[in-house]
Design an enzyme around this catalytic site. Structure first.
Site, PDB file in Angstrom:
ATOM      1  N   SER A  76       0.815  -1.207   0.000  1.00  0.00           N
ATOM      2  CA  SER A  76       0.000   0.000   0.000  1.00  0.00           C
ATOM      3  C   SER A  76       0.857   1.269   0.000  1.00  0.00           C
ATOM      4  O   SER A  76       1.874   1.351   0.692  1.00  0.00           O
ATOM      5  CB  SER A  76      -0.911   0.008   1.235  1.00  0.00           C
ATOM      6  OG  SER A  76      -1.570   1.251   1.347  1.00  0.00           O
ATOM      7  N   THR A 131      -9.042  -1.005   2.834  1.00  0.00           N
ATOM      8  CA  THR A 131      -8.854  -1.467   1.466  1.00  0.00           C
ATOM      9  C   THR A 131      -9.499  -2.845   1.317  1.00  0.00           C
ATOM     10  O   THR A 131     -10.068  -3.387   2.262  1.00  0.00           O
ATOM     11  CB  THR A 131      -7.344  -1.467   1.098  1.00  0.00           C
ATOM     12  OG1 THR A 131      -7.219  -1.676  -0.305  1.00  0.00           O
ATOM     13  CG2 THR A 131      -6.560  -2.484   1.868  1.00  0.00           C
ATOM     14  N   ASP A 164     -12.451   7.788  -2.069  1.00  0.00           N
ATOM     15  CA  ASP A 164     -12.268   7.399  -3.468  1.00  0.00           C
ATOM     16  C   ASP A 164     -13.372   8.047  -4.303  1.00  0.00           C
ATOM     17  O   ASP A 164     -13.123   8.661  -5.337  1.00  0.00           O
ATOM     18  CB  ASP A 164     -12.353   5.879  -3.662  1.00  0.00           C
ATOM     19  CG  ASP A 164     -11.185   5.129  -3.052  1.00  0.00           C
ATOM     20  OD1 ASP A 164     -10.107   5.727  -2.873  1.00  0.00           O
ATOM     21  OD2 ASP A 164     -11.358   3.933  -2.760  1.00  0.00           O
ATOM     22  N   LYS A 185     -14.004  -3.073   2.410  1.00  0.00           N
ATOM     23  CA  LYS A 185     -14.724  -1.806   2.258  1.00  0.00           C
ATOM     24  C   LYS A 185     -16.219  -1.910   2.539  1.00  0.00           C
ATOM     25  O   LYS A 185     -16.790  -1.047   3.203  1.00  0.00           O
ATOM     26  CB  LYS A 185     -14.466  -1.218   0.875  1.00  0.00           C
ATOM     27  CG  LYS A 185     -13.031  -0.754   0.705  1.00  0.00           C
ATOM     28  CD  LYS A 185     -12.803  -0.131  -0.655  1.00  0.00           C
ATOM     29  CE  LYS A 185     -11.364   0.350  -0.762  1.00  0.00           C
ATOM     30  NZ  LYS A 185     -11.152   1.177  -1.940  1.00  0.00           N
ATOM     31  N   ASN A 212     -13.754   3.662   2.650  1.00  0.00           N
ATOM     32  CA  ASN A 212     -12.301   3.494   2.646  1.00  0.00           C
ATOM     33  C   ASN A 212     -11.636   4.298   3.755  1.00  0.00           C
ATOM     34  O   ASN A 212     -10.422   4.357   3.836  1.00  0.00           O
ATOM     35  CB  ASN A 212     -11.709   3.849   1.275  1.00  0.00           C
ATOM     36  CG  ASN A 212     -11.713   5.333   1.004  1.00  0.00           C
ATOM     37  OD1 ASN A 212     -12.481   6.092   1.591  1.00  0.00           O
ATOM     38  ND2 ASN A 212     -10.856   5.753   0.093  1.00  0.00           N
ATOM     39  N   SER A 255      -0.500   4.015   1.080  1.00  0.00           N
ATOM     40  CA  SER A 255      -1.119   4.849   2.115  1.00  0.00           C
ATOM     41  C   SER A 255      -0.122   5.396   3.129  1.00  0.00           C
ATOM     42  O   SER A 255      -0.214   6.574   3.484  1.00  0.00           O
ATOM     43  CB  SER A 255      -2.235   4.082   2.819  1.00  0.00           C
ATOM     44  OG  SER A 255      -3.311   3.886   1.941  1.00  0.00           O
TER      45      SER A 255
END
Length: 160
Positions: free
Chosen positions: A48, A89, A129, A93, A114, A50
């Site tokens: 990821s 993720t 998103d 979700k 998310n 993130s």
């Protein structure tokens, strides 16, 4: 009156002056801010981006962990027990959308979250998103620095 506890004694009972109480409160608030902890749940999350995005947005101010877990219930429990907010993720979700106490309009509309954040009213779920794609399409501008600034305000403000 707000009675904050310092070493087992409330500020009101301590006999501290208003200025000293205020300084102690500011010190405690700064310490609590440093303790905020965030992460991402899902499987897999090892690759990821993130954490990189989170560090860029907050300059390393907060801890951000990868919570690799195949079981949503276990991952959600870790969030509830240890974290102030999490990114979500695949494959979690839809589960996160259902588990949240409060859902943003986007989460209600599409049934997936998310982002989940603890609030005084419970866990609130968002779908950034959706909002990012919507903003990019309607404004002709891809999500970028504007989105990071928005996230900074919402997380630092404690209300998302």
């Amino acid at each position: 009156m707000l009675n904050v506890c310092f070493n087992g004694e409330t500020a009101a009972a301590s006999g501290l002056s208003g200025r000293v109480k205020s300084e102690k409160w500011q010190e405690l608030a700064k310490y609590n801010e440093m303790l905020k902890k965030f992460g991402i749940i899902g499987s897999p999350v090892k690759g990821s981006m993130s954490p990189v995005l989170f560090r860029a947005a907050y300059g390393g101010k907060y801890r951000y962990d990868l919570i690799e877990e195949d079981d949503f219930v276990k991952a959600w429990k870790r969030f509830l027990d240890e974290y102030d907010g999490i990114n979500i993720t695949a494959p979690f979700k839809a589960y996160a959308a259902a588990a949240a106490d409060i859902r943003s309009d986007e989460v209600i509309r599409i049934g997936a979250a998310n982002l989940a954040v603890k609030t005084p009213l419970g866990i609130k779920a968002y779908n950034t998103d959706y909002t990012g794609v919507f903003r990019a399409i309607t404004t002709g501008s891809p999500a970028g620095h504007e989105s990071v600034a928005r996230s900074d305000r919402t997380v630092d403000g404690g209300v998302m």
